[in-house]
Write a protein that holds these residues in place. Sequence first.
Motif, PDB file in Angstrom:
ATOM      1  N   VAL A 180      98.107  28.552  65.670  1.00 35.13           N
ATOM      2  CA  VAL A 180      98.362  27.344  64.886  1.00 35.13           C
ATOM      3  C   VAL A 180      99.133  26.362  65.752  1.00 35.13           C
ATOM      4  CG1 VAL A 180      99.590  26.387  62.899  1.00 35.13           C
ATOM      5  CG2 VAL A 180      98.364  28.549  62.672  1.00 35.13           C
ATOM      6  N   SER A 196      93.205  27.471  65.709  1.00 39.72           N
ATOM      7  CA  SER A 196      92.743  27.954  64.415  1.00 39.72           C
ATOM      8  C   SER A 196      93.080  26.955  63.311  1.00 39.72           C
ATOM      9  CB  SER A 196      93.383  29.312  64.092  1.00 39.72           C
ATOM     10  OG  SER A 196      93.073  30.268  65.080  1.00 39.72           O
ATOM     11  N   TYR A 197      94.294  26.394  63.393  1.00 36.88           N
ATOM     12  CA  TYR A 197      94.758  25.365  62.461  1.00 36.88           C
ATOM     13  C   TYR A 197      95.677  24.409  63.189  1.00 36.88           C
ATOM     14  CZ  TYR A 197      93.037  27.737  58.260  1.00 36.88           C
ATOM     15  OH  TYR A 197      92.234  28.299  57.305  1.00 36.88           O
ATOM     16  N   LYS A 198      95.775  23.210  62.656  1.00 36.48           N
ATOM     17  CA  LYS A 198      96.749  22.232  63.150  1.00 36.48           C
ATOM     18  C   LYS A 198      97.572  21.758  61.949  1.00 36.48           C
ATOM     19  CE  LYS A 198      93.200  20.402  65.313  1.00 36.48           C
ATOM     20  NZ  LYS A 198      92.288  19.484  66.021  1.00 36.48           N
ATOM     21  N   ILE A 199      98.892  21.754  62.098  1.00 31.81           N
ATOM     22  CA  ILE A 199      99.777  21.331  61.018  1.00 31.81           C
ATOM     23  C   ILE A 199     100.701  20.235  61.522  1.00 31.81           C
ATOM     24  CG2 ILE A 199      99.673  23.523  59.771  1.00 31.81           C
ATOM     25  CD1 ILE A 199     102.283  24.360  61.073  1.00 31.81           C
ATOM     26  N   ILE A 208      99.633  27.882  55.143  1.00 27.73           N
ATOM     27  CA  ILE A 208      98.477  28.314  55.932  1.00 27.73           C
ATOM     28  C   ILE A 208      98.360  29.837  55.927  1.00 27.73           C
ATOM     29  CG2 ILE A 208      97.524  28.429  58.267  1.00 27.73           C
ATOM     30  CD1 ILE A 208      97.163  25.723  56.960  1.00 27.73           C
TER      31      ILE A 208
END
Length: 215
Positions: A180, A196-199, A208
Motif C-alpha cells: 500500500v 496494491s492500493y494507494k491511500i 483497506i
Amino acid sequence: MEKKYILFDNDGVLVETEVWYYEASKRALKEFFDVNLQFDEYMDIMTAGNGVWVAAKGASEKEKIIAREQRDVYYQEYLRKENIAIENVHDVLGELKKQYQMAIVTTSRRVDFDIIHKNRGIIDFMDFVLCVEDYPRAKPFPDPYLKGLELFGASKEETIVIEDSQRGLISANRANIDCVIVHNEFTKTQNFDSASYKIDKLSELSSILNQNKFE
C-alpha cells in the motif's frame, strides 16, 4: 488472505524526514563538488538505489567519503531541529496494534534512526526494527522485506508493506508482498502503478485492511 503482519517503511510514512535527507545531500554536493543536485535527478538516483555521490563525477573515493561524513552531520542537524512528525501516527498505530503485529523496515542507518525516534514513542508499537545494517542489500532489492518475513515467521500472503517511495514499492514487489502506498508530497511524482492500493493518509489503512480485498 487476511493480513496479520504489517511492515512499515519509516521515512515519509511514519516520520517526515525525506526532504531533509535531500537537503543535506544537496548541501554537501554543492559544498564539496560544486554540484547542484536537481530534485528530479535525486529521485532517479534514489529509485535506482544508488548513492547521491554518483552525481559527483570524477571525484575520488576519499573525497566522497569526506563529503558523505559532512552530509551525515547536516542530516542529523536537521533531524534534531526540524519538525518531522506526521499527524495522528500514534493514534493510527495504536488502533492497528490491537489487530496486527507490526515492524519497521527502513534503509536508514541505525544511528540516524535512533535520533529520529528518540522519545517519539513510535517504536513502542513495533515488534522489531530493521535498519540498513541488518540485511545484505538495501531497497530496491527485496532483502529488507524478506528479512522482515523471516523474523515474523510470516508468509508473503499474510503480510502487507506500507511505503511512500517507488524504491520501496519495487522492493516489496520483488519480495512478492502486497504494498500500500501512502501519499507523500515529496514522492508524489514517482510511479506507483504496481501498488496494491494507494491511500491519501495513513489513517485510511485500517479501512483497506478491513475490506480484505487482497488476493
